[in-house]
Write a protein that holds these residues in place. Sequence first.
Motif, PDB file in Angstrom:
ATOM      1  N   HIS A  65     -25.998   4.736 -25.282  1.00 22.35           N
ATOM      2  CA  HIS A  65     -24.603   4.233 -24.989  1.00 22.35           C
ATOM      3  C   HIS A  65     -23.598   4.979 -25.360  1.00 22.35           C
ATOM      4  CE1 HIS A  65     -21.403   1.107 -25.530  1.00 22.35           C
ATOM      5  NE2 HIS A  65     -21.563   0.799 -24.258  1.00 22.35           N
ATOM      6  N   CYS A  66     -23.634   5.458 -26.645  1.00 22.17           N
ATOM      7  CA  CYS A  66     -22.578   5.995 -27.241  1.00 22.17           C
ATOM      8  C   CYS A  66     -22.295   7.645 -26.275  1.00 22.17           C
ATOM      9  CB  CYS A  66     -22.752   6.532 -28.449  1.00 22.17           C
ATOM     10  SG  CYS A  66     -22.307   4.996 -29.797  1.00 22.17           S
ATOM     11  N   HIS A  69     -20.891   7.122 -23.209  1.00 24.56           N
ATOM     12  CA  HIS A  69     -19.534   7.031 -23.310  1.00 24.56           C
ATOM     13  C   HIS A  69     -18.466   8.305 -23.784  1.00 24.56           C
ATOM     14  CE1 HIS A  69     -15.845   4.576 -24.605  1.00 24.56           C
ATOM     15  NE2 HIS A  69     -15.775   5.257 -25.674  1.00 24.56           N
ATOM     16  N   ASN A  81      -6.700   5.594 -23.146  1.00 26.67           N
ATOM     17  CA  ASN A  81      -7.497   4.362 -23.189  1.00 26.67           C
ATOM     18  C   ASN A  81      -9.146   4.684 -22.615  1.00 26.67           C
ATOM     19  OD1 ASN A  81      -5.126   2.594 -23.477  1.00 26.67           O
ATOM     20  ND2 ASN A  81      -4.590   3.050 -21.213  1.00 26.67           N
ATOM     21  N   GLU A  82      -9.811   4.163 -23.671  1.00 23.96           N
ATOM     22  CA  GLU A  82     -11.220   4.847 -23.697  1.00 23.96           C
ATOM     23  C   GLU A  82     -11.901   3.880 -22.471  1.00 23.96           C
ATOM     24  OE1 GLU A  82     -13.865   5.415 -27.018  1.00 23.96           O
ATOM     25  OE2 GLU A  82     -11.940   5.547 -28.165  1.00 23.96           O
ATOM     26  N   PRO A  83     -12.859   4.387 -21.615  1.00 25.06           N
ATOM     27  CA  PRO A  83     -13.504   3.470 -20.584  1.00 25.06           C
ATOM     28  C   PRO A  83     -14.469   2.515 -21.124  1.00 25.06           C
ATOM     29  CG  PRO A  83     -14.553   5.894 -20.856  1.00 25.06           C
ATOM     30  CD  PRO A  83     -13.270   5.872 -21.929  1.00 25.06           C
ATOM     31  N   GLU A  84     -14.809   1.485 -20.439  1.00 24.58           N
ATOM     32  CA  GLU A  84     -15.729   0.617 -20.832  1.00 24.58           C
ATOM     33  C   GLU A  84     -17.004   1.229 -20.189  1.00 24.58           C
ATOM     34  OE1 GLU A  84     -15.727  -2.490 -22.250  1.00 24.58           O
ATOM     35  OE2 GLU A  84     -13.716  -2.045 -22.763  1.00 24.58           O
ATOM     36  N   THR A  85     -17.922   1.313 -21.237  1.00 24.56           N
ATOM     37  CA  THR A  85     -19.294   1.648 -21.068  1.00 24.56           C
ATOM     38  C   THR A  85     -20.483   0.631 -20.947  1.00 24.56           C
ATOM     39  OG1 THR A  85     -18.604   3.939 -21.731  1.00 24.56           O
ATOM     40  CG2 THR A  85     -20.810   3.510 -21.610  1.00 24.56           C
ATOM     41  N   PRO A  86     -20.983   0.444 -19.788  1.00 21.53           N
ATOM     42  CA  PRO A  86     -22.175  -0.621 -19.925  1.00 21.53           C
ATOM     43  C   PRO A  86     -23.149  -0.484 -20.813  1.00 21.53           C
ATOM     44  CG  PRO A  86     -22.102   0.399 -17.712  1.00 21.53           C
ATOM     45  CD  PRO A  86     -21.061   1.170 -18.878  1.00 21.53           C
TER      46      PRO A  86
END
Length: 160
Positions: A65-66, A69, A81-86
């Motif tokens: 996940h990281c 990201h 603004n950091e993106p949303e990462t599923p």
Amino acid sequence: MRSIDLLLMFYDSSWVHEWESVHAALAGITEEEAGWQPPGYPAVDPHGALPPPGTVLWHVAHLEHCVRHYTGILDTRPVTNEPETPPPAGAALPELCAALEDARLAMRAAIAAAGDDLEKPCVRSMNVAEFVVMATRHNCWHAGQIAVARRLYRNREGIR
């Protein structure tokens, strides 16, 4: 040696070094071992869709996940603004390890693409070089956590 080549060497070694890397920490692991939760973790917040905290599965899912990201950040820098990462799609060890390897290679490509732009802004007051060093340090941290979890698993009969 160029700075980017040194960063890539450090990043690669955190993943594939023979003894001290994520791959070394995961070598020969079984699904049962990967899903074992050390004592003290059952009360820890499971962080949504991730596997149970403290398990090797959790560490692999968290890293995958990281890394996705971080790659998104490198690909769109500078980021305010950091993106949303599923979260990862799978929860079984083979799926997670395959996804982690894909994510690792994508991030490596993003690092290589930075070239000589290492002092340019990236995210959270870090320039590109600082960000890559942070991400690499994160890999090393979780490789160590995986190694500790595996040692606890091997000696679980003596744990109270």
